[in-house]
Design an enzyme around this catalytic site. Structure first.
Site, PDB file in Angstrom:
ATOM      1  N   ASP A 153     -25.758  -5.073 -16.319  1.00 58.34           N
ATOM      2  CA  ASP A 153     -24.764  -5.042 -18.341  1.00 58.34           C
ATOM      3  C   ASP A 153     -24.789  -6.524 -18.668  1.00 58.34           C
ATOM      4  OD1 ASP A 153     -22.976  -3.907 -19.742  1.00 58.34           O
ATOM      5  OD2 ASP A 153     -21.374  -4.246 -18.084  1.00 58.34           O
ATOM      6  N   ASP A 155     -27.362  -0.756 -22.901  1.00 59.48           N
ATOM      7  CA  ASP A 155     -26.631  -1.936 -22.459  1.00 59.48           C
ATOM      8  C   ASP A 155     -26.092  -2.008 -20.930  1.00 59.48           C
ATOM      9  OD1 ASP A 155     -24.169  -0.556 -22.900  1.00 59.48           O
ATOM     10  OD2 ASP A 155     -23.217  -2.556 -23.611  1.00 59.48           O
ATOM     11  N   GLU A 156     -26.382  -0.979 -20.883  1.00 59.66           N
ATOM     12  CA  GLU A 156     -25.904  -1.082 -18.888  1.00 59.66           C
ATOM     13  C   GLU A 156     -26.814   0.165 -18.063  1.00 59.66           C
ATOM     14  OE1 GLU A 156     -22.375   0.159 -17.503  1.00 59.66           O
ATOM     15  OE2 GLU A 156     -21.303   1.128 -19.464  1.00 59.66           O
TER      16      GLU A 156
END
Length: 363
Positions: free
Chosen positions: A11, A105-106
């Site tokens: 993350d 983003d993860e």
């Protein structure tokens, strides 16, 4: 012997805000919010400097500014975020092909067997975070454990720029100490219900029988019974099939005229057509989303017997849905989405490979 996997959840730390601080040195070390600064604006992401003031995602920009008068608002640049996200995913694929992105983003990574032949998932996570830093200049946090649920929870423990490993022998203790709000499927309403039943953490949840949980939480009861015991068998799926596609707009001022609503819907339909073309998909079910000035939400849907991706057809059906019943109040948000996509067909190319797992490994 129990089948175990090595799962990593990566993350990125305050991703959008961190990208803005990376590209603009003047923003570094300052409270930054990515989003709209207008009266109706909403914070998308806040830098860690801003989070010290209680600023968080989805917060009203007015409240955020009130909490932190020095807050700097920056308009989002999604093309830039996508560019860096692609660089990050290239790092993931250096180690494994079993990568399941959740957002820009993860992502989840299954490194039970990996391209580097490394026995330690903890070491792999550390190397991935270092490679991301070298390649993009950004920090990432990681969670490492035997399944996706625990890995995701663990990635939040040592944020920012840290990682947390929950090895097999510590899983049950970790889950027992976990706040009940951290468990999958426990939203605000469910949490309040659990509080009334004396369930505040994993240990309290584990003390309840499966029958008791099913009685009070229906089908979710079995899920809660299993997950608190470390049983969560969802695999990392590198080829996720898109289930829906849509777009929505929040207005600077509430709209009460249906004529103005039609103008906005036309713009939204154009955006959806562009996204459908880019994704090479089409859909049969059109849903109109309406959020009124009092924040109540209403959806209206229609399913047709053929796939569409043309903005004119989408708009035509959205109009029918708009006129389906009279507006009960002025409107602050409109959205259109398509579901029942052609990716749901039997010939969709979804790959579900049998993942070979090691029975004994080091974390």
């Amino acid at each position: 012997m129990e089948r175990l996997r090595k799962i990593i959840h990566i993350d990125m730390d305050a991703f959008y805000a961190s990208v803005e601080q990376l590209d603009n040195p003047d923003l570094r070390g300052k409270p930054v919010a990515v989003g709209g600064s207008s009266q109706r604006g909403v914070v998308s992401t806040a830098s860690y400097e801003a989070r010290k003031y209680g600023i968080r995602s989805a917060m009203s920009s007015v409240i955020a500014k009130r909490n932190c008068p020095d807050l700097i608002f920056v308009k989002p640049r999604f093309e830039r975020y996508k560019e860096i996200s692609q660089q990050i995913r290239e790092v993931f694929f250096e180690y494994t092909d079993l990568v399941e992105p959740l957002s820009l983003d993860e992502a989840y990574l299954d490194v039970t067997e990996n391209k580097k032949g490394l026995p330690s998932a903890t070491l792999i996570a550390k190397r991935i975070r270092n490679r991301i830093k070298e390649k993009t200049g950004l920090n990432a946090s990681a969670g490492i454990s035997i399944n996706k649920f625990i890995a995701k929870v663990a990635s939040d423990v040592n944020k920012p720029n840290g990682q947390k490993t929950v090895p097999p022998e510590e899983v049950l203790e970790f889950l027992e100490e976990l706040d009940i709000r951290k468990f999958y499927g426990v939203g605000k309403v469910t949490a309040e219900k659990m509080y009334r039943l004396g369930i505040f953490n994993g240990k309290d949840l584990k003390a309840k029988t499966e029958e008791y949980l099913s009685e009070h939480f229906g089908k979710s009861g079995s899920h809660f019974y299993n997950v608190v015991r470390g049983i969560h068998n969802s695999e990392v799926k590198p080829h996720r099939i898109r289930k829906s596609l849509g777009a929505e707009r929040t207005f600077n001022e509430n709209i009460s005229s249906e004529i103005f609503m039609l103008e906005r819907l036309e713009n939204i339909a154009e955006e959806i057509e562009r996204r459908l073309e880019k994704s090479k998909v089409a859909g049969k079910t059109i849903t109109l989303k309406i959020k009124y000035s009092d924040f109540t939400l209403q959806t209206r849907s229609k399913t047709i017997n053929y796939y569409i991706s043309n903005k004119e057809l989408i708009l035509e059906i959205a109009k029918d849905l708009l006129y389906q019943e009279k507006m009960k109040d002025s409107v602050r948000l409109l959205g259109i989405s398509l579901s029942n996509l052609n990716t749901d067909k039997g010939d969709a190319k979804e790959i579900d490979k049998e993942i070979s797992v090691q029975l004994k490994f080091r974390f």
